[in-house]
Design a protein around this motif. Structure first.
Motif, PDB file in Angstrom:
ATOM      1  N   TYR A 304       0.845  -1.194   0.000  1.00 56.64           N
ATOM      2  CA  TYR A 304       0.000   0.000   0.000  1.00 56.64           C
ATOM      3  C   TYR A 304       0.878   1.241   0.000  1.00 56.64           C
ATOM      4  CZ  TYR A 304      -3.649  -3.152   1.924  1.00 56.64           C
ATOM      5  OH  TYR A 304      -4.533  -4.172   2.152  1.00 56.64           O
ATOM      6  N   THR A 305       0.340   2.326  -0.554  1.00 54.09           N
ATOM      7  CA  THR A 305       0.990   3.625  -0.432  1.00 54.09           C
ATOM      8  C   THR A 305       0.317   4.411   0.692  1.00 54.09           C
ATOM      9  OG1 THR A 305       1.547   3.688  -2.781  1.00 54.09           O
ATOM     10  CG2 THR A 305       1.545   5.795  -1.594  1.00 54.09           C
ATOM     11  N   ILE A 306       1.143   4.952   1.570  1.00 56.75           N
ATOM     12  CA  ILE A 306       0.626   5.731   2.699  1.00 56.75           C
ATOM     13  C   ILE A 306       0.246   7.129   2.233  1.00 56.75           C
ATOM     14  CG2 ILE A 306       1.343   6.870   4.842  1.00 56.75           C
ATOM     15  CD1 ILE A 306       2.817   4.291   5.555  1.00 56.75           C
ATOM     16  N   GLY A 307      -0.903   7.593   2.731  1.00 53.12           N
ATOM     17  CA  GLY A 307      -1.384   8.924   2.378  1.00 53.12           C
ATOM     18  C   GLY A 307      -1.499   9.813   3.592  1.00 53.12           C
ATOM     19  N   VAL A 319      -2.954   6.316  10.434  1.00 54.20           N
ATOM     20  CA  VAL A 319      -2.201   6.423   9.185  1.00 54.20           C
ATOM     21  C   VAL A 319      -3.021   5.721   8.119  1.00 54.20           C
ATOM     22  CG1 VAL A 319      -0.119   5.727   7.951  1.00 54.20           C
ATOM     23  CG2 VAL A 319       0.053   6.546  10.310  1.00 54.20           C
ATOM     24  N   SER A 320      -3.379   6.445   7.074  1.00 59.02           N
ATOM     25  CA  SER A 320      -4.261   5.896   6.049  1.00 59.02           C
ATOM     26  C   SER A 320      -3.482   5.414   4.834  1.00 59.02           C
ATOM     27  CB  SER A 320      -5.279   6.946   5.605  1.00 59.02           C
ATOM     28  OG  SER A 320      -6.140   7.287   6.671  1.00 59.02           O
ATOM     29  N   VAL A 321      -4.007   4.337   4.238  1.00 57.56           N
ATOM     30  CA  VAL A 321      -3.395   3.764   3.037  1.00 57.56           C
ATOM     31  C   VAL A 321      -4.413   3.779   1.900  1.00 57.56           C
ATOM     32  CG1 VAL A 321      -1.773   2.321   4.314  1.00 57.56           C
ATOM     33  CG2 VAL A 321      -4.043   1.415   3.730  1.00 57.56           C
ATOM     34  N   ASP A 322      -3.939   3.472   0.694  1.00 63.35           N
ATOM     35  CA  ASP A 322      -4.778   3.600  -0.493  1.00 63.35           C
ATOM     36  C   ASP A 322      -5.614   2.351  -0.793  1.00 63.35           C
ATOM     37  OD1 ASP A 322      -2.554   2.089  -1.145  1.00 63.35           O
ATOM     38  OD2 ASP A 322      -2.167   3.097  -3.056  1.00 63.35           O
ATOM     39  N   GLY A 323      -5.760   1.488   0.199  1.00 60.61           N
ATOM     40  CA  GLY A 323      -6.637   0.329   0.072  1.00 60.61           C
ATOM     41  C   GLY A 323      -7.445   0.202   1.340  1.00 60.61           C
ATOM     42  N   THR A 353       3.547   4.432  17.711  1.00 64.98           N
ATOM     43  CA  THR A 353       2.485   3.443  17.549  1.00 64.98           C
ATOM     44  C   THR A 353       1.345   4.085  16.773  1.00 64.98           C
ATOM     45  OG1 THR A 353       3.046   2.381  19.644  1.00 64.98           O
ATOM     46  CG2 THR A 353       0.870   1.917  18.733  1.00 64.98           C
ATOM     47  N   VAL A 354       0.973   3.459  15.665  1.00 65.87           N
ATOM     48  CA  VAL A 354      -0.082   4.015  14.818  1.00 65.87           C
ATOM     49  C   VAL A 354      -1.099   2.925  14.505  1.00 65.87           C
ATOM     50  CG1 VAL A 354       1.530   5.654  13.788  1.00 65.87           C
ATOM     51  CG2 VAL A 354       1.104   3.466  12.647  1.00 65.87           C
ATOM     52  N   LYS A 375       8.369   7.072  11.878  1.00 62.36           N
ATOM     53  CA  LYS A 375       7.471   8.173  11.511  1.00 62.36           C
ATOM     54  C   LYS A 375       7.238   8.123  10.002  1.00 62.36           C
ATOM     55  CE  LYS A 375       8.312  11.417  15.289  1.00 62.36           C
ATOM     56  NZ  LYS A 375       6.948  11.234  15.826  1.00 62.36           N
ATOM     57  N   THR A 376       5.991   8.043   9.622  1.00 59.99           N
ATOM     58  CA  THR A 376       5.664   7.867   8.203  1.00 59.99           C
ATOM     59  C   THR A 376       5.483   9.213   7.518  1.00 59.99           C
ATOM     60  OG1 THR A 376       3.288   7.776   8.615  1.00 59.99           O
ATOM     61  CG2 THR A 376       4.488   5.694   8.698  1.00 59.99           C
TER      62      THR A 376
END
Length: 444
Positions: A304-307, A319-323, A353-354, A375-376
């Motif tokens: 996944y790519t992190i957004g 932390v949100s991903v594209d799926g 922690t996320v 850290k993303t």
């Protein structure tokens, strides 16, 4: 982090699978992306085949295609000498189109349609696993109309509850699947089948659940199925050439999962059957099993790519991903747990922690709670492990998201085996009635 199969961290500090850099795979094929380690799939197939060969018994290992059914996977199963079980006309079509030998296909399902049964009979598949009386009579009539004889197994429930999630336990009495041994319906089914003109009884099938980490349930099921087989032979004079103990062999998703070596499951099943049947001087049947998750589960990784992120001080950082739940519904369905890390920064130390959120418009679209990560930043690549089973199979177009591509990687080469869906794939089958077209024109 536990790495599976050919996975490793390369000199650039990035995750590599099958000799392929995952950052390069993401750039080439896009994300989300299902990546399968072909060498690991083949190794799992061979573990089952070798374990059975060591017993000296006659056997079939049938890949349970519901775990992950695409033509390329059917080709691997065929090349490795496995049989195949299917549970729908779509899975059967996929197998046949892939050139899988029809006589090694077994058809499961609790509500097969007349059209599915006709398709199976016309294809001359190896056997149909009969699940209920309605199907038994319908199958016999269809076979009669086609002047065909059909080999059948009876799915029976031995009254064994595996230690697994309640939604994936199937061997207990209260289940939609099969004929119950305890209440006598399984015996009645065999008795009815003896009088039918166009079915040949191969034997019985039992499946007690999924993601099982011990052998006790399999041994108890084997004992009860063998006791049933002896009762049928004694009362009806029918001796089963096949006993099928299904699948359900667990894999490691997280540190707390403790699957047994494949050989230990196989040995427990075959030893139990041999010992029990020896008590009755019963001829040793061919033993069948149906691994699915344990063939492909840990061979799959989703990229996944992190957004975006959302930090709630003192509560949680999202932390949100594209799926999300469209490509992996298992966390929402089963509270399934997964491990993950940053594939493009695999050597960076964890700093926070996320919780990994999907992009669907659902509060429950969460892939992983409380994951330790560096850290993303937007554009980072998250690898979620052990997504080979029931992820692609259960993927959806919720929110009209496009289903991801699938690649097989091996020896530094990446092969596309399922193309990423296009917008045309998503909306291309929509039909707007003429009356609505007229209204749209009028309003414009």
């Amino acid at each position: 982090m536990h790495l599976h199969g050919t996975s490793q961290i390369n000199a650039a500090g990035r995750l590599e699978i099958g000799g392929c850099d995952t950052a390069e795979l993401a750039a080439r094929f896009g994300t989300p992306l299902y990546v399968f380690d072909e060498a690991l799939i083949r190794r799992r197939c061979r573990e089952f085949m070798d374990a059975f060969r060591a017993t000296g018994l006659r056997f079939q290992v049938a890949y349970a295609s519901k775990a992950f059914c695409v033509m390329a996977m059917c080709r691997i199963a065929e090349e490795e000498g496995l049989s195949l079980d299917v549970v729908s006309d779509g899975e059967l079509y996929t197998a046949l189109r892939a050139g899988f030998p029809a006589d090694r296909i077994h058809f499961h399902g609790n509500n097969k349609t007349p059209e599915e049964l006709e398709m199976a009979i016309d294809a001359k598949i190896g056997c149909i696993v009969v699940d209920n009386f309605t199907e038994l009579y319908m199958l016999n009539e269809i076979a009669k109309e086609k002047s065909a004889r059909v080999s059948i197994l009876f799915r029976v429930t031995p009254g064994v509850e595996a230690h697994t999630h309640e939604f994936i336990s199937t061997g207990q009495t209260d289940t939609k699947f099969g004929f119950d041994i305890g209440n006598g319906s399984a015996f009645r089914a065999i008795r009815e089948a003896v009088s039918l003109s166009n079915v040949d009884i191969l034997g019985v099938h039992s499946h007690i659940g999924s993601q099982i980490f011990e052998t006790d349930g399999f041994k108890l099921a084997a004992d009860r199925v063998c006791d049933f087989a002896q009762n049928v032979r004694k009362e009806l004079g029918v001796t089963f050439p096949v006993i099928n103990l299904g699948g359900g062999f667990g894999i490691r998703y997280t540190e707390g999962d403790t699957p047994l070596p494949v050989g230990q499951y196989v040995q427990a099943i075959t030893d139990s059957i041999k010992a029990k049947l020896a008590e009755y001087d019963y001829p040793m049947p061919e033993i069948w099993i149906e691994p699915g998750r344990s063939i492909v589960g840990d061979a799959g990784t989703t990229l996944y790519t992190i957004g975006s992120t959302k930090d709630i001080p003192g509560v949680r950082k999202y932390v949100s991903v594209d799926g999300g739940m469209t490509d992996n519904p298992r966390p929402a369905l089963y509270d399934a747990k997964y491990e993950a890390f940053l594939a493009n920064r695999a050597n960076d130390p964890s700093e926070e922690t996320v919780s990994i959120a999907g992009k669907c418009c659902e509060t429950g679209d969460m892939l992983i709670w409380d994951l330790e990560l560096p850290k993303t930043k937007p554009g980072d690549l998250l690898a979620v492990f052990c997504t080979g089973a029931y992820n692609y199979s259960m993927a959806s177009n919720y929110n009209r998201l496009r289903r991801p591509a699938v690649v097989f990687v091996r020896d530094g080469e990446a092969d596309l085996v399922v193309r990423r869906e296009t917008f045309e794939d998503v909306a291309g089958k929509d039909v707007v009635p003429e009356r609505l077209r007229k209204q749209a024109v009028a309003k414009s």
